[in-house]
Structures are given as C-alpha cells and as structure tokens.
Design a protein around this motif. Structure first.
Motif, PDB file in Angstrom:
ATOM      1  N   ASP A  54     -10.255   4.947  -0.038  1.00  0.00           N
ATOM      2  CA  ASP A  54     -10.494   6.359  -0.331  1.00  0.00           C
ATOM      3  C   ASP A  54      -9.568   6.856  -1.441  1.00  0.00           C
ATOM      4  O   ASP A  54      -9.891   7.791  -2.147  1.00  0.00           O
ATOM      5  CB  ASP A  54     -10.273   7.225   0.916  1.00  0.00           C
ATOM      6  N   SER A  55      -8.414   6.234  -1.569  1.00  0.00           N
ATOM      7  CA  SER A  55      -7.481   6.655  -2.611  1.00  0.00           C
ATOM      8  C   SER A  55      -7.405   5.646  -3.749  1.00  0.00           C
ATOM      9  O   SER A  55      -6.508   5.692  -4.573  1.00  0.00           O
ATOM     10  CB  SER A  55      -6.086   6.862  -2.011  1.00  0.00           C
ATOM     11  N   GLY A  56      -8.354   4.721  -3.774  1.00  0.00           N
ATOM     12  CA  GLY A  56      -8.392   3.741  -4.852  1.00  0.00           C
ATOM     13  C   GLY A  56      -7.558   2.499  -4.600  1.00  0.00           C
ATOM     14  O   GLY A  56      -7.420   1.655  -5.474  1.00  0.00           O
TER      15      GLY A  56
ATOM     16  N   ILE B 122     -11.215   4.970  11.077  1.00  0.00           N
ATOM     17  CA  ILE B 122     -10.392   4.181  10.167  1.00  0.00           C
ATOM     18  C   ILE B 122     -10.759   4.565   8.744  1.00  0.00           C
ATOM     19  O   ILE B 122     -11.804   4.216   8.247  1.00  0.00           O
ATOM     20  CB  ILE B 122     -10.613   2.682  10.376  1.00  0.00           C
ATOM     21  N   ARG B 123      -9.866   5.304   8.095  1.00  0.00           N
ATOM     22  CA  ARG B 123     -10.071   5.691   6.704  1.00  0.00           C
ATOM     23  C   ARG B 123      -9.341   4.664   5.855  1.00  0.00           C
ATOM     24  O   ARG B 123      -8.128   4.672   5.777  1.00  0.00           O
ATOM     25  CB  ARG B 123      -9.520   7.091   6.456  1.00  0.00           C
TER      26      ARG B 123
ATOM     27  N   SER C  74       0.825  -1.209   0.000  1.00  0.00           N
ATOM     28  CA  SER C  74       0.000   0.000   0.000  1.00  0.00           C
ATOM     29  C   SER C  74       0.858   1.257   0.000  1.00  0.00           C
ATOM     30  O   SER C  74       0.541   2.238  -0.677  1.00  0.00           O
ATOM     31  CB  SER C  74      -0.931   0.002   1.218  1.00  0.00           C
ATOM     32  N   LEU C  75       1.950   1.245   0.756  1.00  0.00           N
ATOM     33  CA  LEU C  75       2.866   2.388   0.765  1.00  0.00           C
ATOM     34  C   LEU C  75       3.451   2.635  -0.618  1.00  0.00           C
ATOM     35  O   LEU C  75       3.524   3.780  -1.083  1.00  0.00           O
ATOM     36  CB  LEU C  75       4.003   2.161   1.761  1.00  0.00           C
ATOM     37  N   VAL C  76       3.843   1.564  -1.276  1.00  0.00           N
ATOM     38  CA  VAL C  76       4.404   1.689  -2.629  1.00  0.00           C
ATOM     39  C   VAL C  76       3.353   2.273  -3.567  1.00  0.00           C
ATOM     40  O   VAL C  76       3.645   3.185  -4.353  1.00  0.00           O
ATOM     41  CB  VAL C  76       4.925   0.327  -3.136  1.00  0.00           C
TER      42      VAL C  76
ATOM     43  N   GLY D 162      -1.493  13.682   1.817  1.00  0.00           N
ATOM     44  CA  GLY D 162      -2.679  13.105   2.460  1.00  0.00           C
ATOM     45  C   GLY D 162      -2.320  12.326   3.707  1.00  0.00           C
ATOM     46  O   GLY D 162      -1.164  12.023   3.972  1.00  0.00           O
ATOM     47  N   THR D 163      -3.330  12.016   4.472  1.00  0.00           N
ATOM     48  CA  THR D 163      -3.169  11.177   5.659  1.00  0.00           C
ATOM     49  C   THR D 163      -3.873   9.870   5.391  1.00  0.00           C
ATOM     50  O   THR D 163      -5.043   9.856   5.015  1.00  0.00           O
ATOM     51  CB  THR D 163      -3.787  11.850   6.899  1.00  0.00           C
ATOM     52  N   TYR D 164      -3.168   8.768   5.587  1.00  0.00           N
ATOM     53  CA  TYR D 164      -3.713   7.449   5.298  1.00  0.00           C
ATOM     54  C   TYR D 164      -3.475   6.524   6.479  1.00  0.00           C
ATOM     55  O   TYR D 164      -2.370   6.471   7.025  1.00  0.00           O
ATOM     56  CB  TYR D 164      -3.060   6.862   4.036  1.00  0.00           C
TER      57      TYR D 164
END
Length: 148
Positions: free
Chosen positions: A119-121, A114-115, A29-31, A42-44
């Motif tokens: 939200d970012s696809g 918990i987002r 997910s970080l990648v 953004g904040t994830y």
C-alpha cells in the motif's frame, strides 16, 4: 506458541494461519517507511501478505524431531493454563488474547485485516523457501524450542 507446543508435546488443531515474516524483511521495511515522508502517521502491518499456515509450521517442527500430537484448540489452551508457571508456556499464557487475535481462521477476514506494505510502495520479497521450515531447523539447532 511453538516453544509451548514443543514443551507440551501437542499442537492445537484448526488454528488457521499467522501473519509473519522474517525479521530482516521487517527491519528493512521499517527503514524504508522511515525514508518516506508521506508514510508518517500511517498504520502499517509489517507482515507478508500471505500468512503462514500453522499446520505447515507444526509439520516442520515434527520433521525437526518434535513429537507433537494434535489436540482440540480449547484443550490446548487448557494445557497452557495448567502449565502457565512453566517457563516454556508462561509467555503463551500471558499472550493468550494477542495470539487468538493474530491467528487468522476465516479467509474473508484476512484481506481487510492484513494491509501489506505494498500500500505504501514497499513490496516484500518473494519467499524462496518456507519461513517455517527454516525457522524450525534453526530453532532446533539453537535449542530455542527446547530439546527434542
């Protein structure tokens, strides 16, 4: 929390859930976030959208051979304080506030807190087996949680 509970021989009752996911999922997910220009700034919260019930984690530890009694959460924290110098409990004592913050006990608090990466696809893969069962078995083998 798991290592401290294994060392103390008890777990806190009524502590809710924890927003966790497998490290390989978080790393992927970080990648993916790094590859999305619109994600900058953004904040994830890199967690699975479905928190793991701690009762399930503790049950997996018991199945792995750890004798764990259930005690009132405040009593458990008192045990942590009493054993703060013990290497198995000291990280938990130091992370007290973070642990209390990350444990979700109120269902209505879970949704806004918990987002999901969705939200970012970026969607987490479905869990094919309970994370906690896999983790308890592996941690027992590696002795990460201590002897049982």
């Amino acid at each position: 929390m798991l290592r401290a509970s294994a060392a103390l021989g008890c777990v806190p009752l009524g502590v809710g859930t924890v927003p966790v996911d497998a490290v390989d999922v978080v790393a992927r997910s970080l990648v993916e976030l790094c590859r999305k220009p619109d994600a900058a700034g953004g904040t994830y919260h890199l967690t699975h959208p479905d928190p793991v019930p701690l009762t399930d984690v503790f049950a997996a530890m018991r199945r792995a051979g750890y004798p764990l009694d259930g005690v009132d959460a405040e009593q458990w924290w008192s045990f942590i304080d009493d054993h703060a110098a013990d290497p198995a409990s000291s990280p938990q004592a130091a992370l007290r506030d973070l642990t209390r913050y990350s444990m979700i006990t109120e269902p209505e608090y879970r949704v806004p807190r918990i987002r999901a990466l969705g939200d970012s696809g970026i969607l987490p893969p479905p869990r094919t087996r309970p994370v906690h069962t896999h983790d308890a078995r592996d941690h027992t083998r590696s002795r990460l949680l201590g002897g049982c």
